[in-house]
Design an enzyme around this catalytic site. Structure first.
Site, PDB file in Angstrom:
ATOM      1  CG  ASP A 177      -1.822   1.157   1.368  1.00 43.11           C
ATOM      2  OD1 ASP A 177      -2.049   1.841   0.354  1.00 43.11           O
ATOM      3  OD2 ASP A 177      -2.327   1.397   2.489  1.00 43.11           O
ATOM      4  CG  HIS A 350      -4.396   4.185   3.591  1.00 40.12           C
ATOM      5  ND1 HIS A 350      -4.531   3.081   2.781  1.00 40.12           N
ATOM      6  CD2 HIS A 350      -5.612   4.800   3.611  1.00 40.12           C
ATOM      7  CE1 HIS A 350      -5.767   3.040   2.314  1.00 40.12           C
ATOM      8  NE2 HIS A 350      -6.439   4.065   2.804  1.00 40.12           N
TER       9      HIS A 350
END
Length: 540
Positions: A177, A350
């Site tokens: 990610d 995130h």
């Protein structure tokens, strides 16, 4: 959507099947943007499964549109995500359904002829997982979306154990990610946000309204459990929040008394400091619950100076103006407003670069590919790893459609030829390639409107049988533009009759094209606008 092809078995595994929300400015009328599936359609017999890492729409939203295009392969995912997918599938009853295979972290399964292992990751929704795909040369590790659970930059024991276990394998390729890779250091841990919200719920003196993302299961559950402990009643506003709380109850994540939840119409039966309202719309969506409350359009909830509003979300890029309108409308009621810039009421799902670098070192793969983000995010992720000592030549920054081979576990080969990657769109009931000409026409209509000319032409003489009719939409107000219309009618008559002079037979297509060019130039010169000119010529 990422596809991993295992050369030894020929199996293709697909990871996630989401969609991208679109801007009305760039793609007017388009509902969603989908990944291109033409390569998968061509190789549908080799697609053995679709692995869904978590339940956010950008990872599950495209399932009804894309999976039937390449054989509706089975879906492998965890329990909560499977229920969210099934709930979404109910909206498309005529679409073929994939077999749903529920897996658990720590479990290994064989998909086709390929062994796959699932491991837990920290994200803003429960049942998020990463995947390790076994190949003869080593493992391919894919994170999905993730961050780290940490205390002041020190990863928790669970994170150390999870990534330490993954790192013991021979890993050759790591896909991770990159969404927050433009931010340095470590992100705010979710437990700090939960503690901040608990303190607010305990100390607020009036009614409390919390706007958040419906996908923030853990946060919503903690808010509701805290409110119940303090003897407060909870009102939920917004269809997506109600749906997700039903799912949370079904999976056993949410356990509160049914008496704690009350309908909005019963708010007046309780003291203001005993009410907590959980609402959608923190992004300023026009028809979401929070905006309707802010603009006095809610049937049962009216704001006053004693109310406290918490926007427990960050501003998604592109929503800045909408969120500012929401804040302005809320402040008009004299409320107290708390948001992520003034307090720790939101944390991203995130990881920042500090987290991403730490994870990469634990995995210890030979090759690395940043994913899940815009190109700038991929670049920042790659740069952070390079600065941490990862070999630059072992990093590949992909574009959509990039084909990468890992040969013998030692060499990375990037193919010059890409697989089809032009995005597909959902446009009403139509799913297919984006039609640039259609989008351009919509943008033109939205910007400058349309100018329609209807004229009857005598096919023998080329003369107009009567004065042309004009219809304008989104261009000028006809009643206040009579002089312009009169001049346009004279020009239309002259252009048609000049174009048909000595023409036998009359070519209406040629006349239309000529009339379009002449009128477009005239209207732009007079108004500095470029409406879409549509001539309708009727030969008689």
């Amino acid at each position: 959507m990422t596809a991993v092809e295992v050369g030894a078995t020929g199996d293709i595994l697909v990871f996630d099947a989401g969609f991208q929300f679109v801007s009305e400015d760039t793609s007017p009328g388009v509902d969603y943007i989908l990944p291109n599936t033409k390569y998968l359609e061509k190789n549908a017999a080799r697609v053995k499964g679709v692995i869904i890492t978590h339940g956010h729409l950008d990872h599950i939203g495209g399932i009804p549109f894309t999976l039937p295009r390449f054989g509706t392969p089975p879906i492998y995912t965890q329990n909560l995500t499977s229920i969210m997918i099934q709930r979404r599938q109910e909206e498309y009853p005529d679409v073929p359904k994939s077999e749903m295979i529920t897996v658990e972290v720590g479990q290994s399964v064989t998909i086709g002829s390929t062994r796959v292992k699932f491991f837990p990751v920290t994200h803003s929704i429960p049942d998020s997982m990463g995947v390790s795909v076994e190949t003869p040369q080593g493992n391919v590790v894919i994170t999905g979306d993730l961050k780290l659970d940490h205390d002041d930059g020190i990863p928790s024991e669970r994170e150390v154990n999870t990534w330490g276990t993954i790192g013991k394998d021979k890993n050759i390729f790591f896909i991770a990610d990159s969404t927050n890779a433009e931010k340095d250091g470590f992100s705010i841990p979710e437990k700090r946000v939960i503690q901040t919200l608990e303190d607010i719920i305990k100390t607020v003196s009036g009614r409390l309204i919390i706007g958040t993302f419906a996908s923030q299961f853990e946060r919503m559950i903690h808010i509701m459990e805290t409110a119940e402990k303090l003897g407060k009643k909870i009102v939920t506003e917004g269809r997506s929040i109600k749906n997700n709380l039903e799912i949370a109850e079904k999976t056993g994540l949410l356990k509160i008394s049914k008496d704690t939840l009350i309908p909005a119409q019963d708010i007046g039966n309780y003291p203001p400091d005993k009410i907590v309202i959980l609402s959608t719309g923190a992004q300023g969506e026009e028809f979401a619950a929070l905006m309707r409350i802010a603009t006095k359009q809610h049937k049962y909830i009216t704001l006053n100076e004693r109310d406290t509003i918490v926007l427990s979300s960050s501003v998604i890029p592109g929503n800045e103006i909408a969120v500012q309108k929401l804040k302005d409308n809320l402040y008009r009621h004299g409320v107290t407003l708390i948001h992520y810039r003034s307090s720790d009421v939101h944390s991203t799902g995130h990881g920042n670069t500090g987290e991403l670098v730490w994870i990469n070192k634990q995995v210890g793969a030979k090759f690395f590919m940043p994913a899940y983000g815009y190109h700038s995010m991929l670049r920042c992720h790659a740069k952070a790893l390079e600065q941490s000592g990862f070999p630059r030549e072992n990093i590949i920054i992909p574009d959509n459609g990039t084909v990468i081979d890992i040969e013998d576990g030692e060499r990375m080969n990037v193919h010059k030829q890409k697989v089809p990657s032009a995005p597909m769109v959902v446009d009403g009931f139509t799913i297919g390639d984006i039609q640039e000409v259609v989008i351009r026409d919509r943008q033109s209509l939205a910007k400058d409107g349309m100018f329609v000319i209807i004229a009857s032409v005598n096919l023998k003489t080329g003369k107009l049988r009567k004065s042309p009719d004009i219809i304008s939409r989104g261009f000028i107000y006809l009643r206040e533009s009579q002089n312009l219309l009169n001049e346009a009618r004279v020009l239309i008559k002259k252009t048609i009759e000049d174009s048909t002079q000595n023409m036998n037979p009359v070519d209406l297509d040629y006349v239309k094209n000529n009339l379009t060019d002449v009128l477009a130039g005239f209207l732009f010169a007079r108004t500095n606008k470029a409406p879409m000119v549509i001539p309708v010529l009727i030969g008689m």
